[in-house]
Design an enzyme around this catalytic site. Structure first.
Site, PDB file in Angstrom:
ATOM      1  NE  ARG A 225      -3.317  -0.060   2.886  1.00  0.00           N
ATOM      2  CZ  ARG A 225      -4.557  -0.274   2.443  1.00  0.00           C
ATOM      3  NH1 ARG A 225      -5.178   0.659   1.744  1.00  0.00           N
ATOM      4  NH2 ARG A 225      -5.173  -1.426   2.693  1.00  0.00           N
TER       5      ARG A 225
ATOM      6  CG  ASP B 144       0.323   6.241   3.324  1.00  0.00           C
ATOM      7  OD1 ASP B 144      -0.345   5.190   3.420  1.00  0.00           O
ATOM      8  OD2 ASP B 144       1.260   6.526   4.083  1.00  0.00           O
TER       9      ASP B 144
ATOM     10  CE1 TYR C  57       7.151   3.602  -0.835  1.00  0.00           C
ATOM     11  CE2 TYR C  57       8.205   1.672   0.119  1.00  0.00           C
ATOM     12  CZ  TYR C  57       7.070   2.320  -0.329  1.00  0.00           C
ATOM     13  OH  TYR C  57       5.854   1.687  -0.259  1.00  0.00           O
TER      14      TYR C  57
ATOM     15  NE  ARG D 258       4.227  10.992   4.636  1.00  0.00           N
ATOM     16  CZ  ARG D 258       2.906  10.999   4.826  1.00  0.00           C
ATOM     17  NH1 ARG D 258       2.169   9.941   4.491  1.00  0.00           N
ATOM     18  NH2 ARG D 258       2.318  12.053   5.359  1.00  0.00           N
TER      19      ARG D 258
END
Length: 261
Positions: free
Chosen positions: A68, A70, A128, A214
């Protein structure tokens, strides 16, 4: 037959990658999964499927994601698989589905895979990248990227990130929305690079907790902004306490670059 492909998307106009429920009901907002499943049903089955309840086992075609992302998070290498009884010709399929999808979603690298392949469960590593602008004065072309006004030091940031390498309990970097109770992750790579005033934080791990990347970036910027020693990252990691970490930065600038199997 089972097929897999890569999906690229700009996440700002979607409520995350996958269809979500709230109080047992589907949230009526656009998602990458919803758009893909509509296109797949139209293209393969010749009909538009309206009910997008993720708990509906009778959905004609289910798009299974590697993980997933966001709201606001982008992708260059999200992997999705789906099952169908129909044989698909890759070149024709890719052209057709890309014409049907919104302009901010595209599909590439379709291939038939073994039935044992699972986009999420078969994944070994995920990569990422978070990009931010390190400049005091704004520019009209900055877009949605985070702009950090104070000067950051690449060498110091790299030292901070090095403390995250290896297998650790990342509870300090976990947001409350984490569904999986396991907080143990392995970070294989964590690097800082810079091109002009654009800074890139690249992190490769076996898995990531909700908002983990994050929050790592937020902690990194807290260390730089307050001139804390790089060892502060180690202290935050070992505390296993979300209150010790920095803020969770904006999702804009975060991109799922690649999933490795």
């Amino acid at each position: 037959m089972r097929y897999a492909f890569q999906v690229q998307y700009i996440g700002k106009n979607y409520s995350g990658s996958q269809i979500q429920l709230e109080n047992g009901k589907m949230i009526d907002s656009p998602t990458i999964q919803g758009e893909l499943e509509k296109a797949l049903c139209t293209l393969i089955l010749g009909k538009r499927y309206v009910n997008r309840d993720p708990n509906d086992n009778n959905r004609p075609i289910k798009a299974i994601f590697s993980g997933r992302t966001d709201k606001g998070v982008n992708s260059l290498g999200q992997v999705v698989h789906f099952d169908t009884e129909k044989t698909i010709v890759a070149s024709k399929f890719l052209y057709s589905i890309n014409e049907m999808l919104p302009d901010d979603i595209s599909v590439s690298d379709l291939k038939e895979v073994d039935k044992s392949f699972h986009a999420q469960k078969s994944a070994k590593k995920r990569y990422y990248r978070f990009e931010f602008i390190n400049r005091r004065i704004k520019n009209a072309f900055d877009g949605d990227l985070l702009r950090v006004k104070f000067k950051t030091d690449d060498e110091r940031m790299q030292k901070s990130l090095n403390y995250l390498l290896g297998e650790h309990d990342f509870s300090s970097f976990k947001s409350s929305g984490t569904l999986n109770p396991s907080t143990i992750c392995i970070i294989y790579e964590a690097k800082v690079s810079r091109v002009g005033d654009r800074v890139f934080i690249d992190i490769v791990g076996n898995r990531f907790l909700y908002n983990m990347v994050r929050t790592i970036v937020g902690t990194l910027l807290e260390i730089e902004g307050h001139n804390l020693p790089p060892e502060h990252m180690k202290d935050v990691l070992e505390a296993k306490d979300r209150r010790k970490a920095g803020m969770t930065v904006s999702p804009f600038g975060l991109t799922l670059m690649k999933v490795m199997y």
